[in-house]
Enzyme design. Structure first.
Site, PDB file in Angstrom:
ATOM      1  N   HIS A   1       0.839  -1.198   0.000  1.00  0.00           N
ATOM      2  CA  HIS A   1       0.000   0.000   0.000  1.00  0.00           C
ATOM      3  C   HIS A   1       0.874   1.249   0.000  1.00  0.00           C
ATOM      4  O   HIS A   1       2.085   1.177   0.182  1.00  0.00           O
ATOM      5  CB  HIS A   1      -0.907   0.029   1.237  1.00  0.00           C
ATOM      6  CG  HIS A   1      -2.072  -0.902   1.154  1.00  0.00           C
ATOM      7  ND1 HIS A   1      -1.964  -2.236   1.480  1.00  0.00           N
ATOM      8  CD2 HIS A   1      -3.364  -0.702   0.773  1.00  0.00           C
ATOM      9  CE1 HIS A   1      -3.146  -2.817   1.318  1.00  0.00           C
ATOM     10  NE2 HIS A   1      -4.002  -1.913   0.884  1.00  0.00           N
TER      11      HIS A   1
ATOM     12  N   LYS B   1      -0.472   4.755   4.611  1.00  0.00           N
ATOM     13  CA  LYS B   1      -1.332   3.795   5.306  1.00  0.00           C
ATOM     14  C   LYS B   1      -0.687   3.400   6.633  1.00  0.00           C
ATOM     15  O   LYS B   1       0.464   2.976   6.671  1.00  0.00           O
ATOM     16  CB  LYS B   1      -1.570   2.559   4.450  1.00  0.00           C
ATOM     17  CG  LYS B   1      -2.554   1.571   5.074  1.00  0.00           C
ATOM     18  CD  LYS B   1      -2.945   0.486   4.094  1.00  0.00           C
ATOM     19  CE  LYS B   1      -3.880  -0.536   4.727  1.00  0.00           C
ATOM     20  NZ  LYS B   1      -5.142   0.083   5.221  1.00  0.00           N
TER      21      LYS B   1
END
Length: 232
Positions: free
Chosen positions: A138, A142
């Site tokens: 990600h 995040k």
């Protein structure tokens, strides 16, 4: 639907955009400046909304859920990283007669991916020459690792695959989200991959869940009611 958006970052803004395109109305937006507001204050602000969608931060979920339950407003929680508090949140929502639906990932494609993964785990269960593994990547902003999607994927695979399945995480750049389930042996490797091209799939799924939860009571996990949601 008359929507309340809790958290107005990238996801909240995308939900607002899609909601407008679908003919819904955002009547309330709550962001970081509202984080210090008390439960009753938030509940008063939420009254009159049909449903709330939460893409805020993990620590705020219990308070947001309680405020919605007190206001009689069902809530869709797309925020991740708060799963250790699920039992407490469920107790709060039930105590006040509220409704909540949460999920590690509201992408409809990911829900299909989960089901393919479950079947694959069953097929590889008795093949001792294969080891399973999960990789996820990600964007660098995040906060939780592994992702909620990877945690849910590992749980699904563990139900059908008897050996441990390790999870590795990468946080870099602007990756929306990639999840890979693999089965590796000396002879070959089989991989199943879900790659999110944008966050739109998450926002679209949250709106589908919002439509479904209106008029219901109780706490639901998105993947557990996915087939029922699709039928509606």
């Amino acid at each position: 639907m008359k929507l309340a958006l809790i958290g107005y970052g990238a996801m909240g803004q995308l939900v607002a955009k899609l909601a407008s395109e679908q003919g819904h109305q955002v009547v309330l937006s709550l962001d970081i400046v509202d984080a210090s507001r008390g439960v009753e204050d938030l509940a008063n602000a939420l009254r009159g909304c049909d449903v709330a969608i939460d893409f805020s931060v993990a620590d705020s979920v219990p308070k947001n859920a309680e405020a919605c339950a007190r206001a009689g407003v069902p809530i869709v929680v797309g925020t991740t990283g708060w799963q250790s508090q699920v039992d407490n949140v469920q107790r709060i929502v039930t105590e006040h007669g509220g409704a909540l639906i949460y999920g590690a990932n509201f992408s409809l494609g990911v829900q299909v991916f989960y089901r393919i993964a479950a079947r694959a785990a069953e097929l590889f269960r008795d093949l001792e020459s294969y080891d399973g593994f999960i990789e996820e990547a990600h964007h660098k902003r995040k906060r939780d690792a592994p992702s909620g999607t990877a945690v849910q994927l590992r749980k699904i695979v563990a139900d059908g695959f008897i050996r441990d399945v390790p999870v590795t995480s990468t946080r870099a750049g602007y990756v929306p989200g990639t999840h890979r389930l693999g089965f590796d042996s000396a002879a070959d490797q089989i991989t199943l991959t879900h790659t999110a091209r944008s966050r739109e799939g998450f926002a679209a799924g949250a709106l589908v869940a919002a439509s479904w939860i209106i008029g219901r009571k109780g706490v639901y996990e998105f993947s557990e009611v996915f087939e029922e949601i699709l039928k509606k």
